[in-house]
Write an enzyme that holds these catalytic residues in place. Structure first.
Site, PDB file in Angstrom:
ATOM      1  N   CYS A   1       0.847  -1.182   0.000  1.00 43.29           N
ATOM      2  CA  CYS A   1       0.000   0.000   0.000  1.00 43.29           C
ATOM      3  C   CYS A   1       0.894   1.248   0.000  1.00 43.29           C
ATOM      4  CB  CYS A   1      -0.946   0.091   1.191  1.00 43.29           C
ATOM      5  SG  CYS A   1      -2.102  -1.264   1.268  1.00 43.29           S
TER       6      CYS A   1
ATOM      7  N   ARG B   1       3.943  -0.493  -4.767  1.00 47.81           N
ATOM      8  CA  ARG B   1       3.612  -0.981  -3.426  1.00 47.81           C
ATOM      9  C   ARG B   1       2.282  -1.731  -3.379  1.00 47.81           C
ATOM     10  NH1 ARG B   1       6.822   1.805   0.306  1.00 47.81           N
ATOM     11  NH2 ARG B   1       5.453   1.180   1.990  1.00 47.81           N
TER      12      ARG B   1
ATOM     13  N   TRP C   1      -2.655  -2.753  -1.660  1.00 50.97           N
ATOM     14  CA  TRP C   1      -2.367  -4.179  -1.764  1.00 50.97           C
ATOM     15  C   TRP C   1      -3.250  -4.813  -0.713  1.00 50.97           C
ATOM     16  CZ3 TRP C   1      -0.624  -8.324   1.109  1.00 50.97           C
ATOM     17  CH2 TRP C   1      -0.199  -9.449   0.368  1.00 50.97           C
TER      18      TRP C   1
ATOM     19  N   ASN D   1      -1.618   2.513   5.562  1.00 53.23           N
ATOM     20  CA  ASN D   1      -0.762   1.414   5.116  1.00 53.23           C
ATOM     21  C   ASN D   1      -0.370   0.639   6.368  1.00 53.23           C
ATOM     22  OD1 ASN D   1       2.767   1.381   4.271  1.00 53.23           O
ATOM     23  ND2 ASN D   1       1.293  -0.246   4.055  1.00 53.23           N
ATOM     24  N   GLY D   2      -0.693  -0.660   6.385  1.00 48.38           N
ATOM     25  CA  GLY D   2      -0.366  -1.462   7.568  1.00 48.38           C
ATOM     26  C   GLY D   2      -1.529  -2.371   7.910  1.00 48.38           C
TER      27      GLY D   2
ATOM     28  N   GLU E   1      17.475 -17.756  -7.384  1.00 51.94           N
ATOM     29  CA  GLU E   1      17.056 -16.425  -7.832  1.00 51.94           C
ATOM     30  C   GLU E   1      16.539 -16.479  -9.276  1.00 51.94           C
ATOM     31  OE1 GLU E   1      16.306 -13.761  -6.533  1.00 51.94           O
ATOM     32  OE2 GLU E   1      16.505 -12.243  -8.081  1.00 51.94           O
TER      33      GLU E   1
ATOM     34  N   LYS F   1      12.817 -15.326 -10.324  1.00 48.71           N
ATOM     35  CA  LYS F   1      12.559 -14.303 -11.341  1.00 48.71           C
ATOM     36  C   LYS F   1      11.539 -14.814 -12.351  1.00 48.71           C
ATOM     37  CE  LYS F   1      13.603 -11.310 -10.066  1.00 48.71           C
ATOM     38  NZ  LYS F   1      14.220 -11.325  -8.764  1.00 48.71           N
TER      39      LYS F   1
ATOM     40  N   GLU G   1       7.925 -15.270 -10.701  1.00 42.60           N
ATOM     41  CA  GLU G   1       7.201 -14.084 -10.242  1.00 42.60           C
ATOM     42  C   GLU G   1       6.730 -13.196 -11.379  1.00 42.60           C
ATOM     43  OE1 GLU G   1       9.385 -11.537  -7.528  1.00 42.60           O
ATOM     44  OE2 GLU G   1      11.201 -11.661  -8.709  1.00 42.60           O
TER      45      GLU G   1
ATOM     46  N   HIS H   1      17.245 -36.291  -5.860  1.00 39.58           N
ATOM     47  CA  HIS H   1      16.381 -36.690  -4.748  1.00 39.58           C
ATOM     48  C   HIS H   1      14.950 -36.204  -4.938  1.00 39.58           C
ATOM     49  CE1 HIS H   1      19.943 -38.174  -2.788  1.00 39.58           C
ATOM     50  NE2 HIS H   1      20.527 -37.016  -3.076  1.00 39.58           N
TER      51      HIS H   1
ATOM     52  N   LYS I   1       6.161  -4.534  -4.004  1.00 38.91           N
ATOM     53  CA  LYS I   1       7.608  -4.450  -3.833  1.00 38.91           C
ATOM     54  C   LYS I   1       8.021  -4.254  -2.381  1.00 38.91           C
ATOM     55  CE  LYS I   1      11.666  -2.807  -6.048  1.00 38.91           C
ATOM     56  NZ  LYS I   1      12.054  -4.170  -6.399  1.00 38.91           N
TER      57      LYS I   1
HETATM   58  C1  G6P Z   1       9.018  -8.516  -2.105  1.00 39.45           C
HETATM   59  C2  G6P Z   1       9.587  -8.092  -3.431  1.00 39.45           C
HETATM   60  C3  G6P Z   1      10.907  -8.799  -3.680  1.00 39.45           C
HETATM   61  C4  G6P Z   1      11.865  -8.572  -2.525  1.00 39.45           C
HETATM   62  C5  G6P Z   1      11.243  -8.957  -1.198  1.00 39.45           C
HETATM   63  C6  G6P Z   1      12.089  -8.486  -0.032  1.00 39.45           C
HETATM   64  O1  G6P Z   1       8.616  -9.830  -2.169  1.00 39.45           O
HETATM   65  O2  G6P Z   1       8.669  -8.357  -4.468  1.00 39.45           O
HETATM   66  O3  G6P Z   1      11.484  -8.310  -4.882  1.00 39.45           O
HETATM   67  O4  G6P Z   1      13.018  -9.309  -2.738  1.00 39.45           O
HETATM   68  O5  G6P Z   1       9.959  -8.329  -1.043  1.00 39.45           O
HETATM   69  O6  G6P Z   1      12.113  -7.090  -0.028  1.00 39.45           O
HETATM   70  P1  G6P Z   1      13.273  -6.204   0.556  1.00 39.45           P
HETATM   71  O7  G6P Z   1      12.845  -4.799   0.258  1.00 39.45           O
HETATM   72  O8  G6P Z   1      13.316  -6.491   2.016  1.00 39.45           O
HETATM   73  O9  G6P Z   1      14.527  -6.575  -0.130  1.00 39.45           O
END
Ligand code: G6P
Length: 614
Positions: free
Chosen positions: A2, A27, A74, A100-101, A487, A491, A494, A510, A609
């Site tokens: 948010c 956000r 969000w 937000n929260g 990672e 990627k 997501e 395994h 994010k």
């Molecule tokens: C969310 C984002 C990711 C990020 C993660 C941790 O899931 O979509 O891209 O890696 O949060 O966020 P931070 O700001 O703590 O790195």
């Protein structure tokens, strides 16, 4: 999670707040809304979906007013629809609030309010808060600001809120606890409030970051007053923003993610600028200088993080253990905080977070601090909550990252961890001088080598076109390339919604090997180094099951080239630094697959994010 924006001044609020919401859309993008005070009273525009829908909706309506609050959501409580969208109004329609929260005790509060005659229209915790403020205001006969303060004393949970009231159209009231809030001080008695500085930077570079349980009252042409939740006045600490406006634009790229991928030669260089001197054989991180000895003497280093930052921490584990011989543990912040971990005063806990706001990471740090550990941070966003609660830390200096899928923040985090491992190892004498010099010389060359990998873009796009319709994908790596595999898989899933898993290459036997058939692309990091021959064997095992091999190899490799369906070459470098190069092809590959599948690359479904709820 948010985004909130507010404006008060002598300009029209709607366009300012709308533009701010667009900047904060990373956000959350389930719904958007803006409330304004004008001659008609409170005008409240709300729409499900993206900010652009709200913009269209408001186009032919009266959106005048020089005070306004806006929100991009969000969803946590209640479906993403128009009714649950913020701003929320009090029962008498005189107070509007954005939040937000999460208000954890909202259910109890709502039942109490219902018993006193309040009627709720939405399923949100936020509507409960604005009714609570109204209730207190009317019963206690206090100002709106005082009602906000008293209400917050009854709230359990996390909040960044902005409140405006028709009774005082020259005033905004803002408060925070665990969710971020910044106040920009305009040049003509105007104020800009937001979840982060990105909506503010084009108007002013003077900002005040609210601390937990602080309440700010800003009044048009009068100024800013700051209080703690016990009502004691505080002096605002005004800071200067270093953010550049251009950094918030796409700069000719189709998506922020692509721009950010291509920024990496610069962002990695910015990250080690002033921290690395190859000629003098020196590495240092100014921000943690006073803690270097503490780190060198640490019994244990614990890294807490989430998402991509957690993968960076895993790379850091390899680097730190190998170069400093200090035991490292990497923890999901969300697990660490709830499992009564053993932490001593000789532990150093390092939080890694791009945003510096991730609720779980923040809470994990608070827990470690309460147990007496030294807490450090590696953050990208300057002035963020994590950077402010830690004892010390190092910024990654990657510049604003706007694409929800993290790219340049990851490589910058790995760069900081590399510098940290080198600095401690050098101080402790766990790396000999020639190895130290070799690695720092190689590190300095990494930006150019990243640029070289980026030149493989067309080749990678071609590979993406072949595998874009695969339903699954497997990513394999060993040693410090295992986190790169994780990672790579993250990627892909997501942003393109393809199911993907990252595995240590040997562990494939395994379980995941059962998934392999001729339809399955298997992405393998098979660069030259300690595990090369072992990875070659794992590739054979995949081949034997007719899986498709796409291998990231060291330039000039012939052995894997002979076995794989496709190879992507990366320049040779020191083994410790391979993750910085090997991750780039996977970023590009995911990007192209997502674009080809018509996905919203910068704002993937259901994600946000900055995850400010646990
Ligand atoms: C969310 C984002 C990711 C990020 C993660 C941790 O899931 O979509 O891209 O890696 O949060 O966020 P931070 O700001 O703590 O790195």
């Amino acid at each position: 999670m948010c985004g909130i924006v507010a404006y008060i001044g002598d300009k029209e609020a709607f366009p300012i707040v709308l533009k701010g919401l667009k900047r904060l859309e990373y956000r959350g993008y389930d719904s958007a809304g803006i409330a304004l005070i004008n001659n008609e009273g409170i005008a409240n525009f709300k729409q499900k979906g993206k900010v652009s829908f709200l913009e269209e909706y408001a186009e032919d309506k009266d959106s005048s007013g020089t005070i306004g609050i806006g929100h991009t959501r969000w969803a946590t409580h209640g479906l993403p629809n128009d009714v649950n969208a913020h701003p929320h109004l009090s029962g008498d329609g005189k107070i509007a609030l954005i939040h937000n929260g999460i208000i954890e005790n909202y259910d109890t509060l709502r039942e109490g309010l219902k018993a006193r005659g309040h009627v709720f229209h939405s399923e949100t915790d936020t509507e409960v808060l604005v009714h609570l403020i109204e209730d207190i205001k009317n019963n206690e006969k206090v100002s709106t600001a005082e009602a906000v303060r008293l209400a917050l004393n009854n709230v359990i949970g996390a909040y960044a809120i902005v409140v405006m009231s028709i009774e005082n159209p020259g005033q905004l009231i803002a408060a925070r606890k665990s969710s971020p809030l910044v106040i920009g001080i305009g040049k003509s008695g105007d104020f800009y409030l937001a979840s982060d500085a990105t909506p503010i930077v084009e108007y002013t570079n003077e900002v005040v970051y609210l601390d937990d349980e602080e309440i700010a009252i800003v009044e048009r042409n009068k100024g800013l007053r700051l209080y703690n939740i016990q009502n004691q006045e505080k002096t605002p600490y005004i800071q200067e923003l270093e953010l550049q406006l251009e950094a918030l634009e796409k700069g000719g790229y189709e998506h922020f993610m692509l721009k950010e991928i291509h920024e990496q030669p610069r962002s990695i260089r910015d990250c080690f600028r002033g921290r690395l001197n190859v000629d003098k054989g020196w590495v240092g991180l100014g921000g943690i200088k006073d803690y270097e000895q503490k780190l060198a003497n640490a019994n244990r280093i614990i890294m807490v993080a989430c998402g991509t930052s957690w993968h960076a921490a895993l790379v850091g584990e390899y680097l730190i253990e190998d170069l400093t011989r200090i035991p490292v543990e990497v923890e999901y912040a969300s697990e660490f905080r709830y499992r009564n971990p053993i932490i001593s005063e000789n532990d150093v806990v390092i939080a890694i977070s791009q945003s510096g706001e991730t609720a779980d990471t923040l809470a994990a740090l608070e827990l470690a601090k309460s147990k007496g550990a030294t807490i450090l941070g590696i953050c990208n966003v300057v002035g963020s909550s994590i950077s402010r609660i830690t004892d010390a830390g190092s910024y990654t200096h990657a510049g604003p990252e706007i694409g929800v899928a993290s790219t340049k923040a990851f490589t910058a985090q790995v760069t900081v961890l590399t510098l940290m491992a080198l600095a401690i190892g050098h101080r402790k004498g766990t790396i000999n001088e020639s190895k130290f010099r070799r690695i720092i010389s190689e590190l300095e060359l990494i930006p150019d080598k990243v640029a070289e990998v980026l030149r493989e873009n067309d080749h990678i796009e071609h590979i993406a076109s072949i595998y874009k319709d695969a339903a699954n994908a497997l990513y394999l790596g060993r040693g410090n390339s295992f986190p790169v595999a994780l990672e790579g898989a993250l990627k892909l899933k997501e942003i393109s919604y393809i199911h993907a898993e990252g595995y240590p290459a040997a562990e494939m036997k395994h379980g995941p090997i059962a998934l392999i058939d001729e339809e399955m692309p298997v992405y393998v990091i098979a660069t030259k180094g300690t595990s090369y021959e072992k990875v070659v064997s794992n590739i054979q095992e995949v081949k034997a099951r007719k899986g498709k091999i796409i291998a990231v190899v060291t330039k000039g490799d012939t052995q894997v080239k002979g076995m794989a369906d496709h190879v992507i070459e990366i320049p040779e470098t020191d083994e410790h630094l391979v993750p910085l190069l090997a991750t780039i092809p996977f970023q590009l590959l995911s990007y192209h697959v997502a674009v080809m599948r018509g996905c919203n690359v910068d704002q993937p479904r259901n994600l946000a994010k900055s995850v400010t709820v646990e």
